[in-house]
Design a protein around this motif. Structure first.
Motif, PDB file in Angstrom:
ATOM      1  N   ALA A 198       0.619  -0.731   0.176  1.00 34.20           N
ATOM      2  CA  ALA A 198       0.190  -0.287   0.599  1.00 34.20           C
ATOM      3  C   ALA A 198       0.302   1.284   0.302  1.00 34.20           C
ATOM      4  CB  ALA A 198      -0.817  -0.346   1.168  1.00 34.20           C
ATOM      5  N   THR A 199       0.275   2.036  -0.795  1.00 31.07           N
ATOM      6  CA  THR A 199       1.207   3.377  -0.806  1.00 31.07           C
ATOM      7  C   THR A 199       0.832   4.494   0.046  1.00 31.07           C
ATOM      8  OG1 THR A 199       1.742   3.032  -3.426  1.00 31.07           O
ATOM      9  CG2 THR A 199       1.579   5.814  -2.226  1.00 31.07           C
ATOM     10  N   PHE A 200       1.777   5.221   0.748  1.00 29.73           N
ATOM     11  CA  PHE A 200       1.145   5.882   2.014  1.00 29.73           C
ATOM     12  C   PHE A 200       1.551   7.025   1.858  1.00 29.73           C
ATOM     13  CE2 PHE A 200      -0.395   2.180   4.000  1.00 29.73           C
ATOM     14  CZ  PHE A 200      -0.011   2.669   5.588  1.00 29.73           C
ATOM     15  N   TYR A 201       0.449   7.965   1.549  1.00 33.04           N
ATOM     16  CA  TYR A 201       1.196   9.465   1.034  1.00 33.04           C
ATOM     17  C   TYR A 201       0.841  11.273   2.213  1.00 33.04           C
ATOM     18  CZ  TYR A 201      -1.779   7.860  -3.257  1.00 33.04           C
ATOM     19  OH  TYR A 201      -1.425   6.963  -4.251  1.00 33.04           O
ATOM     20  N   ASN A 202       0.851  11.121   3.486  1.00 39.28           N
ATOM     21  CA  ASN A 202       1.259  11.586   4.204  1.00 39.28           C
ATOM     22  C   ASN A 202       2.289  11.247   5.563  1.00 39.28           C
ATOM     23  OD1 ASN A 202      -0.211  13.759   2.849  1.00 39.28           O
ATOM     24  ND2 ASN A 202      -1.863  13.088   3.244  1.00 39.28           N
ATOM     25  N   ALA A 203       1.264   9.852   6.215  1.00 39.44           N
ATOM     26  CA  ALA A 203       2.282   9.387   7.452  1.00 39.44           C
ATOM     27  C   ALA A 203       2.205   7.943   7.517  1.00 39.44           C
ATOM     28  CB  ALA A 203       1.559  10.221   8.414  1.00 39.44           C
ATOM     29  N   GLU A 204       2.921   7.991   8.213  1.00 39.28           N
ATOM     30  CA  GLU A 204       2.433   5.678   8.798  1.00 39.28           C
ATOM     31  C   GLU A 204       1.731   6.304  10.128  1.00 39.28           C
ATOM     32  OE1 GLU A 204       4.906   2.298   9.297  1.00 39.28           O
ATOM     33  OE2 GLU A 204       6.595   3.929   8.320  1.00 39.28           O
ATOM     34  N   ALA A 205       0.783   6.326   9.530  1.00 40.60           N
ATOM     35  CA  ALA A 205      -0.398   6.344  10.998  1.00 40.60           C
ATOM     36  C   ALA A 205      -0.789   5.524  10.890  1.00 40.60           C
ATOM     37  CB  ALA A 205      -1.728   7.777  10.836  1.00 40.60           C
ATOM     38  N   VAL A 206      -0.981   4.989  12.270  1.00 43.95           N
ATOM     39  CA  VAL A 206      -1.296   3.854  13.063  1.00 43.95           C
ATOM     40  C   VAL A 206      -2.692   3.267  12.042  1.00 43.95           C
ATOM     41  CG1 VAL A 206       0.267   3.610  14.754  1.00 43.95           C
ATOM     42  CG2 VAL A 206      -1.760   4.650  15.136  1.00 43.95           C
ATOM     43  N   SER A 207      -3.391   4.244  12.303  1.00 45.94           N
ATOM     44  CA  SER A 207      -4.966   3.839  12.233  1.00 45.94           C
ATOM     45  C   SER A 207      -4.940   3.324  10.964  1.00 45.94           C
ATOM     46  CB  SER A 207      -5.815   4.728  12.495  1.00 45.94           C
ATOM     47  OG  SER A 207      -5.337   6.337  11.442  1.00 45.94           O
ATOM     48  N   ASN A 208      -3.859   4.298   9.872  1.00 48.95           N
ATOM     49  CA  ASN A 208      -3.828   3.541   8.506  1.00 48.95           C
ATOM     50  C   ASN A 208      -3.231   2.167   8.076  1.00 48.95           C
ATOM     51  OD1 ASN A 208      -4.910   5.965   7.659  1.00 48.95           O
ATOM     52  ND2 ASN A 208      -3.193   6.670   7.169  1.00 48.95           N
ATOM     53  N   VAL A 209      -2.322   2.316   9.449  1.00 48.37           N
ATOM     54  CA  VAL A 209      -1.870   0.390   8.719  1.00 48.37           C
ATOM     55  C   VAL A 209      -2.827  -0.405   9.808  1.00 48.37           C
ATOM     56  CG1 VAL A 209       0.321  -0.763   9.707  1.00 48.37           C
ATOM     57  CG2 VAL A 209       0.629   1.752   9.584  1.00 48.37           C
ATOM     58  N   LEU A 210      -3.445  -0.635  10.809  1.00 45.16           N
ATOM     59  CA  LEU A 210      -4.803  -1.013  11.365  1.00 45.16           C
ATOM     60  C   LEU A 210      -5.159  -1.141   9.697  1.00 45.16           C
ATOM     61  CD1 LEU A 210      -4.893   0.328  14.704  1.00 45.16           C
ATOM     62  CD2 LEU A 210      -4.127  -2.037  14.106  1.00 45.16           C
ATOM     63  N   LEU A 211      -6.373  -0.114   9.162  1.00 46.38           N
ATOM     64  CA  LEU A 211      -6.837  -0.317   7.963  1.00 46.38           C
ATOM     65  C   LEU A 211      -6.750  -1.478   7.190  1.00 46.38           C
ATOM     66  CD1 LEU A 211      -9.821   0.529   7.198  1.00 46.38           C
ATOM     67  CD2 LEU A 211      -8.662   2.607   6.184  1.00 46.38           C
ATOM     68  N   PHE A 212      -5.233  -1.186   7.039  1.00 47.25           N
ATOM     69  CA  PHE A 212      -4.727  -1.882   5.735  1.00 47.25           C
ATOM     70  C   PHE A 212      -4.271  -2.711   6.235  1.00 47.25           C
ATOM     71  CE2 PHE A 212       0.720  -2.728   4.332  1.00 47.25           C
ATOM     72  CZ  PHE A 212       0.231  -3.534   2.899  1.00 47.25           C
ATOM     73  N   VAL A 213      -3.850  -3.666   7.289  1.00 49.88           N
ATOM     74  CA  VAL A 213      -3.926  -5.517   7.349  1.00 49.88           C
ATOM     75  C   VAL A 213      -5.010  -5.215   7.332  1.00 49.88           C
ATOM     76  CG1 VAL A 213      -3.200  -6.335   9.459  1.00 49.88           C
ATOM     77  CG2 VAL A 213      -2.223  -4.421   9.329  1.00 49.88           C
ATOM     78  N   GLN A 214      -6.214  -4.954   7.855  1.00 51.71           N
ATOM     79  CA  GLN A 214      -7.605  -5.385   8.339  1.00 51.71           C
ATOM     80  C   GLN A 214      -8.098  -5.405   6.964  1.00 51.71           C
ATOM     81  OE1 GLN A 214     -10.878  -3.136  10.684  1.00 51.71           O
ATOM     82  NE2 GLN A 214     -12.096  -4.111   9.987  1.00 51.71           N
ATOM     83  N   LYS A 215      -8.165  -4.599   6.337  1.00 52.91           N
ATOM     84  CA  LYS A 215      -8.445  -4.945   4.450  1.00 52.91           C
ATOM     85  C   LYS A 215      -7.470  -5.511   3.625  1.00 52.91           C
ATOM     86  CE  LYS A 215     -10.343  -0.484   3.979  1.00 52.91           C
ATOM     87  NZ  LYS A 215     -12.202  -0.876   3.321  1.00 52.91           N
ATOM     88  N   THR A 216      -6.883  -5.964   3.830  1.00 60.28           N
ATOM     89  CA  THR A 216      -6.051  -7.469   2.788  1.00 60.28           C
ATOM     90  C   THR A 216      -6.012  -8.349   3.797  1.00 60.28           C
ATOM     91  OG1 THR A 216      -4.214  -5.775   3.490  1.00 60.28           O
ATOM     92  CG2 THR A 216      -3.646  -8.251   2.977  1.00 60.28           C
ATOM     93  N   PHE A 217      -6.632  -8.795   5.512  1.00 58.94           N
ATOM     94  CA  PHE A 217      -6.709 -10.362   5.358  1.00 58.94           C
ATOM     95  C   PHE A 217      -8.296 -10.350   5.553  1.00 58.94           C
ATOM     96  CE2 PHE A 217      -2.866  -9.597   6.647  1.00 58.94           C
ATOM     97  CZ  PHE A 217      -2.191 -11.828   6.211  1.00 58.94           C
ATOM     98  N   SER A 218      -9.300  -9.262   4.761  1.00 62.05           N
ATOM     99  CA  SER A 218     -10.854  -9.500   5.134  1.00 62.05           C
ATOM    100  C   SER A 218     -11.134  -9.653   3.159  1.00 62.05           C
ATOM    101  CB  SER A 218     -11.229  -8.007   5.457  1.00 62.05           C
ATOM    102  OG  SER A 218     -11.006  -7.708   6.441  1.00 62.05           O
TER     103      SER A 218
END
Length: 272
Positions: A112-132
């Motif tokens: 996934a490409t992060f555009y402004n920051a590596e916020a943990v909320s974005n990381v959690l969303l990335f992981v959840q969407k990947t395995f959903s």
């Protein structure tokens, strides 16, 4: 004494020692006992012999790694606003970073490409969407270098992040040893990999998985940075996706050649 000295240098021994001290200082039941700072082993150590030839071990306590207020954010915290300051933009806009999910065997699962920051909320969303997605299998453990912040967010908003409540969330061994303070209570209690016996090998002294495999894969991916930095989005995404696809094929072939079975899924047996 020599054996103890080298044993103390092992990551598994060190993390288990930290976990035991944290549990002693912060028991789940009853009043917490007073812990002597002299028992902390995070400082330097040296050996001296007396006139009788007796060898003694001496330790210099590192006061900077004990007694921290847990309300102070963990020093491994990443800024939600990124590491860029506000400024006028007269050229092309650049992304912040590429985030990848890697299996413990080295196979890249998602990017996934992060555009402004590596916020943990974005990381959690990335992981959840990947395995959903359909036919995806939810992992038992999610290892991340700032999982202390991610875990706090999950516990603070259990309704929003209920997907992670039965997933083990620990920090990889390298970052836990070198980037997370010994005195940070939440890190030691919730994110110490030594607290999960299933991550340890049969001897209980080595790790069953390479928890730093994602960081090592990042080194490989970073080799394409100079090639990609001037690409437009279409060519950029196509190039990275193809390089990752080839990397996966080579990794799977190597695992198969080594007698492993990377296409076989092991049934889940652990719950949190």
């Amino acid at each position: 004494m020599k054996r103890l000295h080298y044993e103390r240098g092992r990551a598994a021994f060190t993390l288990w020692d930290r976990l035991q001290k944290h549990r002693l200082a912060h028991p789940r039941d009853g009043a917490p006992p007073v812990v002597d700072p002299e028992d902390d082993d995070e400082g330097e150590e040296w050996f001296e012999s007396d006139a009788n030839g007796n060898v003694k071990i001496h330790r210099d306590i590192n006061s900077g790694s004990i007694g921290l207020d847990d309300s102070v954010p963990c020093e491994a915290t990443k800024s939600d606003t990124g590491n860029n300051k506000f400024k006028a933009l007269f050229g092309g806009s650049r992304t912040h970073n590429e985030q990848i999910l890697v299996r413990s065997c080295g196979v890249i699962v998602s990017r996934a490409t992060f555009y402004n920051a590596e916020a943990v909320s974005n990381v959690l969303l990335f992981v959840q969407k990947t395995f959903s997605v359909p036919r995806a299998f939810k992992p038992e453990h999610f290892i991340y270098d700032t999982n202390c912040n991610a875990k706090q967010q999950v516990l603070a908003r259990p309704e929003e992040w209920s997907w992670f409540l039965d997933v083990g969330m620990t920090v990889d061994v390298f970052h836990f040893l070198h980037k997370h303070k010994v005195g940070h209570e939440f890190c030691q209690e919730h994110c110490n990999p030594a607290d999960h016996p299933e991550l340890m090998g049969p001897d209980g002294r080595t790790w069953f998985f390479n928890t730093s495999i994602a960081e090592q894969t990042n080194v490989w991916l970073g080799g394409y940075h100079s090639i990609c930095r001037e690409m437009l989005p279409a060519k950029y995404n196509f190039f990275l996706d193809e390089m990752i696809r080839l990397h996966i094929e080579l990794t799977v072939a190597k695992l198969a050649a080594d007698g492993q079975n990377p296409r076989r899924r092991v049934a889940r047996t652990t719950s949190f």
